[in-house]
Design a protein around this motif. Sequence first.
Motif, PDB file in Angstrom:
ATOM      1  N   VAL A  38       0.824  -1.206   0.000  1.00  0.00           N
ATOM      2  CA  VAL A  38       0.000   0.000   0.000  1.00  0.00           C
ATOM      3  C   VAL A  38       0.859   1.257   0.000  1.00  0.00           C
ATOM      4  CG1 VAL A  38      -1.692   1.322   1.327  1.00  0.00           C
ATOM      5  CG2 VAL A  38      -1.952  -1.148   1.077  1.00  0.00           C
ATOM      6  N   ALA A  39       1.887   1.283   0.810  1.00  0.00           N
ATOM      7  CA  ALA A  39       2.768   2.444   0.916  1.00  0.00           C
ATOM      8  C   ALA A  39       4.198   1.961   1.130  1.00  0.00           C
ATOM      9  CB  ALA A  39       2.314   3.337   2.057  1.00  0.00           C
ATOM     10  N   PRO A  40       4.882   1.554   0.058  1.00  0.00           N
ATOM     11  CA  PRO A  40       6.205   0.953   0.223  1.00  0.00           C
ATOM     12  C   PRO A  40       7.250   1.879   0.843  1.00  0.00           C
ATOM     13  CG  PRO A  40       5.690   1.285  -2.103  1.00  0.00           C
ATOM     14  CD  PRO A  40       4.458   1.607  -1.331  1.00  0.00           C
ATOM     15  N   TRP A  41       7.097   3.185   0.726  1.00  0.00           N
ATOM     16  CA  TRP A  41       8.070   4.108   1.312  1.00  0.00           C
ATOM     17  C   TRP A  41       8.087   4.018   2.837  1.00  0.00           C
ATOM     18  CZ3 TRP A  41       3.538   5.737  -1.013  1.00  0.00           C
ATOM     19  CH2 TRP A  41       2.582   6.278  -0.159  1.00  0.00           C
ATOM     20  N   THR A  42       7.005   3.498   3.415  1.00  0.00           N
ATOM     21  CA  THR A  42       6.948   3.425   4.879  1.00  0.00           C
ATOM     22  C   THR A  42       7.937   2.416   5.459  1.00  0.00           C
ATOM     23  OG1 THR A  42       5.146   1.808   4.877  1.00  0.00           O
ATOM     24  CG2 THR A  42       4.540   4.158   4.934  1.00  0.00           C
ATOM     25  N   VAL A  43       8.503   1.557   4.609  1.00  0.00           N
ATOM     26  CA  VAL A  43       9.549   0.646   5.084  1.00  0.00           C
ATOM     27  C   VAL A  43      10.713   1.467   5.638  1.00  0.00           C
ATOM     28  CG1 VAL A  43      11.251  -1.083   4.351  1.00  0.00           C
ATOM     29  CG2 VAL A  43       8.887  -1.253   3.546  1.00  0.00           C
ATOM     30  N   VAL A  44      10.983   2.613   5.030  1.00  0.00           N
ATOM     31  CA  VAL A  44      12.059   3.497   5.498  1.00  0.00           C
ATOM     32  C   VAL A  44      11.524   4.569   6.449  1.00  0.00           C
ATOM     33  CG1 VAL A  44      13.794   5.189   4.792  1.00  0.00           C
ATOM     34  CG2 VAL A  44      13.467   3.107   3.456  1.00  0.00           C
ATOM     35  N   THR A  45      10.427   5.217   6.100  1.00  0.00           N
ATOM     36  CA  THR A  45       9.944   6.322   6.939  1.00  0.00           C
ATOM     37  C   THR A  45       9.574   5.871   8.346  1.00  0.00           C
ATOM     38  OG1 THR A  45       7.649   6.117   6.134  1.00  0.00           O
ATOM     39  CG2 THR A  45       9.124   7.657   4.956  1.00  0.00           C
ATOM     40  N   SER A  46       9.098   4.634   8.475  1.00  0.00           N
ATOM     41  CA  SER A  46       8.701   4.141   9.800  1.00  0.00           C
ATOM     42  C   SER A  46       9.890   4.000  10.745  1.00  0.00           C
ATOM     43  CB  SER A  46       7.981   2.796   9.674  1.00  0.00           C
ATOM     44  OG  SER A  46       8.867   1.804   9.185  1.00  0.00           O
ATOM     45  N   LEU A  97       4.824 -10.836  11.168  1.00  0.00           N
ATOM     46  CA  LEU A  97       4.662 -11.888  12.179  1.00  0.00           C
ATOM     47  C   LEU A  97       3.695 -11.475  13.282  1.00  0.00           C
ATOM     48  CD1 LEU A  97       8.383 -13.018  12.465  1.00  0.00           C
ATOM     49  CD2 LEU A  97       6.535 -14.082  11.144  1.00  0.00           C
ATOM     50  N   GLY A  98       3.701 -10.206  13.631  1.00  0.00           N
ATOM     51  CA  GLY A  98       2.775  -9.723  14.653  1.00  0.00           C
ATOM     52  C   GLY A  98       1.332  -9.907  14.229  1.00  0.00           C
ATOM     53  N   GLY A  99       1.055  -9.746  12.936  1.00  0.00           N
ATOM     54  CA  GLY A  99      -0.289  -9.951  12.420  1.00  0.00           C
ATOM     55  C   GLY A  99      -0.725 -11.404  12.446  1.00  0.00           C
ATOM     56  N   LEU A 100       0.231 -12.322  12.506  1.00  0.00           N
ATOM     57  CA  LEU A 100      -0.092 -13.750  12.580  1.00  0.00           C
ATOM     58  C   LEU A 100      -0.487 -14.176  13.991  1.00  0.00           C
ATOM     59  CD1 LEU A 100       2.796 -15.258  10.415  1.00  0.00           C
ATOM     60  CD2 LEU A 100       0.419 -14.866   9.728  1.00  0.00           C
ATOM     61  N   ILE A 101       0.034 -13.483  14.995  1.00  0.00           N
ATOM     62  CA  ILE A 101      -0.235 -13.891  16.372  1.00  0.00           C
ATOM     63  C   ILE A 101      -1.177 -12.940  17.101  1.00  0.00           C
ATOM     64  CG2 ILE A 101       1.908 -15.181  16.646  1.00  0.00           C
ATOM     65  CD1 ILE A 101       3.107 -12.784  18.049  1.00  0.00           C
ATOM     66  N   GLY A 102      -1.575 -11.881  16.463  1.00  0.00           N
ATOM     67  CA  GLY A 102      -2.482 -10.925  17.082  1.00  0.00           C
ATOM     68  C   GLY A 102      -3.075 -10.031  16.020  1.00  0.00           C
ATOM     69  N   PRO A 103      -3.800  -9.022  16.455  1.00  0.00           N
ATOM     70  CA  PRO A 103      -4.386  -8.112  15.461  1.00  0.00           C
ATOM     71  C   PRO A 103      -3.292  -7.330  14.736  1.00  0.00           C
ATOM     72  CG  PRO A 103      -4.770  -7.301  17.687  1.00  0.00           C
ATOM     73  CD  PRO A 103      -4.134  -8.655  17.816  1.00  0.00           C
ATOM     74  N   PRO A 104      -3.467  -7.085  13.442  1.00  0.00           N
ATOM     75  CA  PRO A 104      -2.460  -6.316  12.702  1.00  0.00           C
ATOM     76  C   PRO A 104      -2.304  -4.921  13.300  1.00  0.00           C
ATOM     77  CG  PRO A 104      -4.219  -7.089  11.230  1.00  0.00           C
ATOM     78  CD  PRO A 104      -4.607  -7.446  12.627  1.00  0.00           C
ATOM     79  N   SER A 105      -1.077  -4.446  13.313  1.00  0.00           N
ATOM     80  CA  SER A 105      -0.824  -3.110  13.824  1.00  0.00           C
ATOM     81  C   SER A 105       0.291  -2.467  13.019  1.00  0.00           C
ATOM     82  CB  SER A 105      -0.452  -3.153  15.307  1.00  0.00           C
ATOM     83  OG  SER A 105       0.746  -3.870  15.475  1.00  0.00           O
ATOM     84  N   ALA A 106       0.358  -1.164  13.118  1.00  0.00           N
ATOM     85  CA  ALA A 106       1.416  -0.417  12.444  1.00  0.00           C
ATOM     86  C   ALA A 106       2.616  -0.323  13.380  1.00  0.00           C
ATOM     87  CB  ALA A 106       0.920   0.975  12.081  1.00  0.00           C
ATOM     88  N   VAL A 107       3.776  -0.018  12.804  1.00  0.00           N
ATOM     89  CA  VAL A 107       4.989   0.079  13.608  1.00  0.00           C
ATOM     90  C   VAL A 107       5.732   1.358  13.251  1.00  0.00           C
ATOM     91  CG1 VAL A 107       6.447  -1.273  12.042  1.00  0.00           C
ATOM     92  CG2 VAL A 107       6.981  -1.231  14.446  1.00  0.00           C
ATOM     93  N   LEU A 108       6.325   1.978  14.267  1.00  0.00           N
ATOM     94  CA  LEU A 108       7.100   3.209  14.131  1.00  0.00           C
ATOM     95  C   LEU A 108       8.302   3.145  15.062  1.00  0.00           C
ATOM     96  CD1 LEU A 108       4.281   5.904  14.436  1.00  0.00           C
ATOM     97  CD2 LEU A 108       5.629   5.476  12.393  1.00  0.00           C
ATOM     98  N   GLY A 109       9.396   3.769  14.667  1.00  0.00           N
ATOM     99  CA  GLY A 109      10.490   3.994  15.592  1.00  0.00           C
ATOM    100  C   GLY A 109      11.814   3.358  15.251  1.00  0.00           C
ATOM    101  N   LEU A 110      12.827   3.876  15.906  1.00  0.00           N
ATOM    102  CA  LEU A 110      14.212   3.452  15.734  1.00  0.00           C
ATOM    103  C   LEU A 110      14.589   2.242  16.580  1.00  0.00           C
ATOM    104  CD1 LEU A 110      16.052   6.895  15.845  1.00  0.00           C
ATOM    105  CD2 LEU A 110      16.272   5.214  14.024  1.00  0.00           C
ATOM    106  N   SER A 111      13.691   1.740  17.394  1.00  0.00           N
ATOM    107  CA  SER A 111      14.096   0.731  18.372  1.00  0.00           C
ATOM    108  C   SER A 111      14.640  -0.547  17.746  1.00  0.00           C
ATOM    109  CB  SER A 111      12.964   0.420  19.349  1.00  0.00           C
ATOM    110  OG  SER A 111      11.828  -0.045  18.668  1.00  0.00           O
ATOM    111  N   GLY A 112      14.093  -1.007  16.636  1.00  0.00           N
ATOM    112  CA  GLY A 112      14.650  -2.198  15.984  1.00  0.00           C
ATOM    113  C   GLY A 112      16.095  -1.966  15.572  1.00  0.00           C
ATOM    114  N   ALA A 113      16.367  -0.792  15.015  1.00  0.00           N
ATOM    115  CA  ALA A 113      17.735  -0.445  14.616  1.00  0.00           C
ATOM    116  C   ALA A 113      18.638  -0.253  15.830  1.00  0.00           C
ATOM    117  CB  ALA A 113      17.730   0.817  13.756  1.00  0.00           C
TER     118      ALA A 113
END
Length: 186
Positions: A38-46, A97-113
């Motif tokens: 839907v919005a591929p740029w969000t892979v980076v902006t998120s 994976l989060g959508g497989l074990i619970g309701p789908p949700s959006a993600v934001l932030g530097l924490s993974g990095a």
Amino acid sequence: MRATLDTLAIAALFGIAQGALRFVDLAGVFALATPLSVAPWTVVTSVYAHGSVGHLLANGLALLLVGPLIERRTTRLRFHAFVVATGALAGIAQVTLGGLIGPPSAVLGLSGAVFALGGYLLAGNIVTATLFDRLRLPPRAQFALFGLVAVVLTATTAAPGVALIAHAVGAFCGLLAGRIGLLDAR
């Protein structure tokens, strides 16, 4: 400390943009959600956008703790590429994976990095390298050990609403990258 400060500046600019976009009800435009097409740029902006000022400050503080230590070993370009790549992988894993074990949700932030940078620091130092060399663990055992360490690191941040899958994936990627010295410019 320049790449760390660059990263914080980019995140702050995204925060300002998010604040302005709230007035027109578009604050979530930077969030990574499913389906990814839907919005591929969000892979980076998120990676740079955050859910709140407190979220940005928490990630910024963590980045200030680990970022400068990684910067000493790598180039500015590698640092930024690592932040984007690991943050994007962590975000994709969270929404998929989060959508497989619970309701789908959006993600934001530097924490993974940030978890990836911390994992890199943990696995890519001389003490850890010496320990692994002496233990002579086969690659599969090292892989399993990194998975366990990623889960333990992630458990320290467990709370409602926290992207635990993103944290674990980030830490795991950083541990693997640190073990092979991916960022080392030497």
